[in-house]
Design a protein around this motif. Structure first.
Motif, PDB file in Angstrom:
ATOM      1  N   GLY A 149       0.827  -1.201   0.000  1.00  0.00           N
ATOM      2  CA  GLY A 149       0.000   0.000   0.000  1.00  0.00           C
ATOM      3  C   GLY A 149       0.855   1.241   0.000  1.00  0.00           C
ATOM      4  N   SER A 150       0.301   2.348  -0.471  1.00  0.00           N
ATOM      5  CA  SER A 150       1.035   3.608  -0.501  1.00  0.00           C
ATOM      6  C   SER A 150       0.092   4.764  -0.196  1.00  0.00           C
ATOM      7  CB  SER A 150       1.689   3.821  -1.876  1.00  0.00           C
ATOM      8  OG  SER A 150       0.715   3.857  -2.904  1.00  0.00           O
ATOM      9  N   ASP A 151       0.611   5.725   0.554  1.00  0.00           N
ATOM     10  CA  ASP A 151      -0.118   6.960   0.889  1.00  0.00           C
ATOM     11  C   ASP A 151      -1.474   6.682   1.536  1.00  0.00           C
ATOM     12  OD1 ASP A 151       1.936   8.564  -0.116  1.00  0.00           O
ATOM     13  OD2 ASP A 151       1.156   8.400  -2.155  1.00  0.00           O
ATOM     14  N   LEU A 152      -1.506   5.747   2.465  1.00  0.00           N
ATOM     15  CA  LEU A 152      -2.743   5.435   3.189  1.00  0.00           C
ATOM     16  C   LEU A 152      -2.830   6.326   4.420  1.00  0.00           C
ATOM     17  CD1 LEU A 152      -2.456   1.530   3.017  1.00  0.00           C
ATOM     18  CD2 LEU A 152      -3.815   3.012   1.537  1.00  0.00           C
ATOM     19  N   HIS A 153      -3.900   7.106   4.529  1.00  0.00           N
ATOM     20  CA  HIS A 153      -4.063   8.048   5.627  1.00  0.00           C
ATOM     21  C   HIS A 153      -4.874   7.379   6.738  1.00  0.00           C
ATOM     22  CE1 HIS A 153      -2.511  11.657   3.502  1.00  0.00           C
ATOM     23  NE2 HIS A 153      -2.814  10.905   2.450  1.00  0.00           N
ATOM     24  N   LEU A 154      -4.175   6.983   7.797  1.00  0.00           N
ATOM     25  CA  LEU A 154      -4.799   6.162   8.836  1.00  0.00           C
ATOM     26  C   LEU A 154      -5.826   6.916   9.667  1.00  0.00           C
ATOM     27  CD1 LEU A 154      -1.964   3.839  10.165  1.00  0.00           C
ATOM     28  CD2 LEU A 154      -3.561   3.515   8.286  1.00  0.00           C
ATOM     29  N   GLU A 155      -5.812   8.257   9.633  1.00  0.00           N
ATOM     30  CA  GLU A 155      -6.844   8.985  10.371  1.00  0.00           C
ATOM     31  C   GLU A 155      -8.229   8.743   9.776  1.00  0.00           C
ATOM     32  OE1 GLU A 155      -5.022  11.963   7.420  1.00  0.00           O
ATOM     33  OE2 GLU A 155      -4.342  10.384   8.786  1.00  0.00           O
ATOM     34  N   ARG A 156      -8.278   8.225   8.554  1.00  0.00           N
ATOM     35  CA  ARG A 156      -9.553   7.896   7.914  1.00  0.00           C
ATOM     36  C   ARG A 156      -9.983   6.449   8.203  1.00  0.00           C
ATOM     37  NH1 ARG A 156      -8.803  10.362   1.770  1.00  0.00           N
ATOM     38  NH2 ARG A 156      -7.859  12.361   2.359  1.00  0.00           N
ATOM     39  N   TYR A 157      -9.116   5.692   8.864  1.00  0.00           N
ATOM     40  CA  TYR A 157      -9.380   4.267   9.091  1.00  0.00           C
ATOM     41  C   TYR A 157     -10.121   4.096  10.415  1.00  0.00           C
ATOM     42  CZ  TYR A 157      -8.455  -0.759   9.174  1.00  0.00           C
ATOM     43  OH  TYR A 157      -8.582  -2.133   9.195  1.00  0.00           O
ATOM     44  N   THR A 158     -11.439   3.972  10.348  1.00  0.00           N
ATOM     45  CA  THR A 158     -12.270   3.920  11.550  1.00  0.00           C
ATOM     46  C   THR A 158     -12.022   2.669  12.384  1.00  0.00           C
ATOM     47  OG1 THR A 158     -14.073   2.937  10.262  1.00  0.00           O
ATOM     48  CG2 THR A 158     -14.074   5.330  10.506  1.00  0.00           C
ATOM     49  N   ALA A 159     -11.669   1.551  11.741  1.00  0.00           N
ATOM     50  CA  ALA A 159     -11.443   0.311  12.490  1.00  0.00           C
ATOM     51  C   ALA A 159     -10.270   0.449  13.447  1.00  0.00           C
ATOM     52  CB  ALA A 159     -11.207  -0.851  11.522  1.00  0.00           C
ATOM     53  N   LEU A 160      -9.275   1.244  13.071  1.00  0.00           N
ATOM     54  CA  LEU A 160      -8.120   1.438  13.943  1.00  0.00           C
ATOM     55  C   LEU A 160      -8.501   2.288  15.152  1.00  0.00           C
ATOM     56  CD1 LEU A 160      -5.139   0.566  13.865  1.00  0.00           C
ATOM     57  CD2 LEU A 160      -4.596   2.799  12.897  1.00  0.00           C
ATOM     58  N   ARG A 161      -9.333   3.297  14.926  1.00  0.00           N
ATOM     59  CA  ARG A 161      -9.791   4.130  16.048  1.00  0.00           C
ATOM     60  C   ARG A 161     -10.640   3.324  17.022  1.00  0.00           C
ATOM     61  NH1 ARG A 161     -11.024   7.973  11.963  1.00  0.00           N
ATOM     62  NH2 ARG A 161     -13.261   7.735  12.366  1.00  0.00           N
ATOM     63  N   ALA A 162     -11.353   2.322  16.506  1.00  0.00           N
ATOM     64  CA  ALA A 162     -12.182   1.481  17.376  1.00  0.00           C
ATOM     65  C   ALA A 162     -11.327   0.679  18.352  1.00  0.00           C
ATOM     66  CB  ALA A 162     -13.040   0.539  16.534  1.00  0.00           C
ATOM     67  N   LEU A 163     -10.043   0.465  17.991  1.00  0.00           N
ATOM     68  CA  LEU A 163      -9.120  -0.244  18.876  1.00  0.00           C
ATOM     69  C   LEU A 163      -8.430   0.706  19.855  1.00  0.00           C
ATOM     70  CD1 LEU A 163      -7.417  -2.684  16.332  1.00  0.00           C
ATOM     71  CD2 LEU A 163      -9.223  -3.209  17.973  1.00  0.00           C
ATOM     72  N   GLY A 164      -8.780   1.993  19.784  1.00  0.00           N
ATOM     73  CA  GLY A 164      -8.172   2.957  20.686  1.00  0.00           C
ATOM     74  C   GLY A 164      -6.894   3.567  20.168  1.00  0.00           C
ATOM     75  N   LEU A 165      -6.565   3.327  18.876  1.00  0.00           N
ATOM     76  CA  LEU A 165      -5.352   3.876  18.273  1.00  0.00           C
ATOM     77  C   LEU A 165      -5.735   5.035  17.361  1.00  0.00           C
ATOM     78  CD1 LEU A 165      -3.544   0.537  17.355  1.00  0.00           C
ATOM     79  CD2 LEU A 165      -3.092   2.026  19.310  1.00  0.00           C
ATOM     80  N   ASN A 166      -5.319   6.238  17.740  1.00  0.00           N
ATOM     81  CA  ASN A 166      -5.644   7.439  16.969  1.00  0.00           C
ATOM     82  C   ASN A 166      -4.382   7.920  16.261  1.00  0.00           C
ATOM     83  OD1 ASN A 166      -8.558   8.101  17.996  1.00  0.00           O
ATOM     84  ND2 ASN A 166      -7.361   7.684  19.847  1.00  0.00           N
ATOM     85  N   LEU A 167      -4.109   7.306  15.116  1.00  0.00           N
ATOM     86  CA  LEU A 167      -2.911   7.602  14.345  1.00  0.00           C
ATOM     87  C   LEU A 167      -3.259   8.451  13.133  1.00  0.00           C
ATOM     88  CD1 LEU A 167      -1.098   4.130  14.320  1.00  0.00           C
ATOM     89  CD2 LEU A 167      -0.362   6.193  15.526  1.00  0.00           C
ATOM     90  N   GLY A 168      -2.303   9.281  12.708  1.00  0.00           N
ATOM     91  CA  GLY A 168      -2.455  10.074  11.505  1.00  0.00           C
ATOM     92  C   GLY A 168      -1.169  10.057  10.704  1.00  0.00           C
ATOM     93  N   GLY A 169      -1.241  10.546   9.473  1.00  0.00           N
ATOM     94  CA  GLY A 169      -0.071  10.564   8.607  1.00  0.00           C
ATOM     95  C   GLY A 169      -0.269   9.686   7.388  1.00  0.00           C
ATOM     96  N   ALA A 170       0.663   9.779   6.453  1.00  0.00           N
ATOM     97  CA  ALA A 170       0.610   8.981   5.223  1.00  0.00           C
ATOM     98  C   ALA A 170       1.495   7.751   5.395  1.00  0.00           C
ATOM     99  CB  ALA A 170       1.074   9.811   4.032  1.00  0.00           C
TER     100      ALA A 170
END
Length: 267
Positions: A149-170
């Protein structure tokens, strides 16, 4: 006799020269009809092979060991081979939680998987502001995955936030995983990550902690996530080290929830 034999060998044409003479213009003109029939037959064979590919069976086969199902807003044929989908969502069969979403996705057969008798698929997806490519096939009672994968913006990934991880960046990366029906203790794989302008929020709405550029190598084996390498620079803090997160028995695949209060981390 020996000298003559050697001389004959010395002047013999190489296979490359012989083949070159066979495909010259005169040969093509003389055998044009036969060549046309062979070419048309090959095209028809390949077209039939991909047109009759069991997409539904292959997709179901690779998703079933992971307890997932695929849904989309629209789907149709993708020329020249494959199918395309829009508004795609990959959900948990147990609780309906979305684990992956894509605006646009294209699925084609995996030729290598077909040759070894294990129908598989290649997926090309536009997701989270970037691109994701994935190969998946059934391997016994498990699913074999290979992705990049390339240039994936994790702040848009709701499943990760559901685990309590609030990450951002490309984020960019690649990896391979084998996901089994037997639970996370039987899964194994490796992922290599790189991120630019990464940041972390301790909780939603909190000020971001700038991580900067990140490079990480993570392995999954026997219910453990091993961070073999984690290096960051250019942020509010610098991280360099190794660590282990014990996922078993605190990761319950049936609920797809991670109880972070029971994580064991060592350095």
């Amino acid at each position: 006799m020996e000298l003559r034999a050697r001389a004959a060998i010395g002047v013999a044409d190489s296979p490359v020269k012989t083949f070159s003479r066979l495909i010259n213009r005169a040969f093509i003109r003389e055998h044009a009809i036969q060549i046309a029939y062979v070419t048309a037959g090959a095209i028809l064979f390949v077209t039939f092979l991909f047109a009759t590919f069991p997409y539904a069976e292959a997709i179901s086969g690779v998703l079933q060991p992971m307890g997932l199902r695929l849904g989309s807003r629209e789907s149709g044929i993708s020329f020249p081979i494959g199918i395309k989908m829009t508004g795609v969502s990959l959900d948990s069969i147990i609780d309906g939680r979305a684990v992956f979403q894509s605006d646009r996705l294209r699925i084609t057969p995996s030729l290598l998987a077909m040759l070894i008798g294990s129908p598989g698929v290649k997926v090309h997806a536009d997701a989270y502001g970037g691109k994701l490519e994935l190969r998946a096939r059934r391997s016994g009672d498990a699913t074999s995955l290979s992705f990049s994968g390339s240039d994936l913006h994790l702040e848009r990934y709701t499943a990760l936030r559901a685990l309590g991880l609030n990450l951002g960046g490309a984020f960019s990366g690649d990896g391979d995983f084998l996901i089994s029906q037997q639970g996370v203790a039987a899964d194994h794989g490796e992922i290599n990550l790189a991120a630019a302008d990464a940041l972390l929020r301790l909780f939603p709405g909190s000020p971001p902690i700038k991580i900067g550029n990140l490079i990480a190598t993570i392995k999954l084996n026997k219910g453990k996530l091993t961070f073999e390498k984690v290096d960051t620079h250019g942020g509010d803090l610098t991280i360099s080290g190794r660590g282990v997160i014990e996922l078993e028995p605190y990761l319950d695949r049936k609920s797809t929830r991670l109880n972070s209060s029971h994580l064991v981390i060592s350095y």
